[in-house]
Enzyme design. Structure first.
Site, PDB file in Angstrom:
ATOM      1  N   HIS A  44       0.963  -1.044  -0.083  1.00  0.00           N
ATOM      2  CA  HIS A  44       0.103  -0.111   0.048  1.00  0.00           C
ATOM      3  C   HIS A  44       0.842   1.307  -0.019  1.00  0.00           C
ATOM      4  O   HIS A  44       1.310   1.808   1.087  1.00  0.00           O
ATOM      5  CB  HIS A  44      -0.831  -0.066   1.020  1.00  0.00           C
ATOM      6  N   GLU A  76      -2.735  -1.359  -3.074  1.00  0.00           N
ATOM      7  CA  GLU A  76      -3.717  -0.598  -2.673  1.00  0.00           C
ATOM      8  C   GLU A  76      -3.247   0.704  -2.568  1.00  0.00           C
ATOM      9  O   GLU A  76      -2.148   1.151  -2.153  1.00  0.00           O
ATOM     10  CB  GLU A  76      -4.139  -0.931  -1.119  1.00  0.00           C
ATOM     11  N   HIS A 197      -9.010  -4.816   7.051  1.00  0.00           N
ATOM     12  CA  HIS A 197      -8.817  -3.967   8.278  1.00  0.00           C
ATOM     13  C   HIS A 197      -8.820  -4.504   9.512  1.00  0.00           C
ATOM     14  O   HIS A 197      -9.881  -4.791   9.973  1.00  0.00           O
ATOM     15  CB  HIS A 197      -9.549  -2.504   8.194  1.00  0.00           C
TER      16      HIS A 197
HETATM   17  N1  PXP Z   1      -7.237  -2.373   3.354  1.00  0.00           N
HETATM   18  C1  PXP Z   1      -6.827  -1.475   3.232  1.00  0.00           C
HETATM   19  C2  PXP Z   1      -7.550  -0.420   2.160  1.00  0.00           C
HETATM   20  C3  PXP Z   1      -6.004  -1.065   4.122  1.00  0.00           C
HETATM   21  O1  PXP Z   1      -5.356   0.572   3.934  1.00  0.00           O
HETATM   22  C4  PXP Z   1      -5.254  -1.570   5.065  1.00  0.00           C
HETATM   23  C5  PXP Z   1      -4.082  -1.235   5.840  1.00  0.00           C
HETATM   24  O2  PXP Z   1      -3.186  -0.575   5.094  1.00  0.00           O
HETATM   25  C6  PXP Z   1      -5.579  -2.958   5.220  1.00  0.00           C
HETATM   26  C7  PXP Z   1      -6.630  -3.531   4.268  1.00  0.00           C
HETATM   27  C8  PXP Z   1      -4.773  -3.883   5.842  1.00  0.00           C
HETATM   28  O3  PXP Z   1      -5.356  -3.563   7.532  1.00  0.00           O
HETATM   29  P1  PXP Z   1      -4.463  -4.069   8.804  1.00  0.00           P
HETATM   30  O4  PXP Z   1      -3.209  -3.504   8.496  1.00  0.00           O
HETATM   31  O5  PXP Z   1      -5.099  -3.449   9.892  1.00  0.00           O
HETATM   32  O6  PXP Z   1      -4.783  -5.748   8.619  1.00  0.00           O
END
Ligand code: PXP
Length: 252
Positions: A44, A76, A197
């Site tokens: 990301h 992402e 998330h």
């Molecule tokens: N999806 C998106 C759009 C995110 O920004 C993130 C964190 O970078 C995640 C999923 C993954 O979340 P986590 O790091 O809390 O597992």
């Protein structure tokens, strides 16, 4: 179909950046992740490059193509022109478009449709025209899933933060219902369902039968857990290296 796990390696990049050298190595982390059985890798990149750097994205794509052919890279990012240029050049298996609010610590909301629908549709078209699969970060609201389909995305990634933080059985049940309803609406609209998330080994259990679920993207809790379970081993290795015995526990 059982959901796949795409591991988000941003926290590895964050740790690396804190020292300015190449340790921990992002490609080695991807290799370890895949050897452990994860199905894919997520990066990301953000405009400030506070964790994943722009150069990490082509490096990872090349590494996966060479060493793990068939493994999907999910990138992402927001739809800023610099990031669109990056993903168009790298052509990962999937691009997940994420709206960003200036100053946010992490992604904390999905696209605001219909308000941002025309903008999302423009970016989706660019990526689709390049042959890329496009997902979009979405709040778990059944009533907007049709609008994501109208914007042209192949999948939505349902934001699971509120579910993961819910406290008490009633709140958890409400958030879970919202996710289920949104996932069912996404499937009815012809979309695949990703989710992510703040997911961990405990709260993913209730997501096993989420309608249409294809992929979970997980980073933070996994990094924390790896730290927790790996720390004892790391300390013992250090004491071994020093040639001293572990201090007796518990100590007053
Ligand atoms: N999806 C998106 C759009 C995110 O920004 C993130 C964190 O970078 C995640 C999923 C993954 O979340 P986590 O790091 O809390 O597992």
């Amino acid at each position: 179909m059982a959901a796949r796990l795409s591991v988000n390696l941003n926290k590895v990049a964050l740790l690396r950046n804190s020292r300015g050298r190449g340790v921990p190595d992002l490609l080695a982390a991807a290799d370890r992740t895949l050897r452990a059985g994860a199905h894919g890798i997520t990066l990301h990149p953000r405009l400030d490059q506070r964790h994943v750097r722009f150069t990490d994205v082509p490096d990872m794509a090349r590494f996966l193509a060479r060493t793990w052919p068939g493994v999907e890279l999910n990138v992402e990012c927001e739809d800023h022109p610099d990031l669109m240029e990056l993903v168009l050049a790298v052509a990962p298996a999937q691009v997940t478009l994420v709206p960003v609010t200036p100053g946010e610590v992490t992604s904390d909301h999905g696209w605001d449709l219909p308000r941002q629908g025309a903008r999302l549709a423009r970016s989706v078209r660019l990526l689709r025209d390049a042959g890329l699969r496009v997902s979009a970060f979405a709040d778990p609201r059944a009533d907007v899933m049709g609008r994501f389909a109208d914007a042209g995305v192949h999948r939505v990634e349902l934001y699971t933060g509120p579910y993961a933080w819910a406290e008490g059985a009633a709140d958890v049940a409400n958030e879970l219902r919202a996710l289920r309803d949104a996932a069912a609406a996404a499937v009815s609209a012809g979309l695949g369902v990703n989710a992510g998330h703040d997911l961990d080994a405990a709260n993913v259990v209730a997501l096993r039968d989420l309608p249409g679920l294809v992929e979970l993207s997980i980073g933070h809790a996994l990094a924390v857990r790896a730290w927790d379970v790996g720390y004892t081993v790391a300390i013992r290795e250090l004491l071994d290296g020093m040639g001293v015995s572990p201090a007796p526990t518990p100590r007053s």
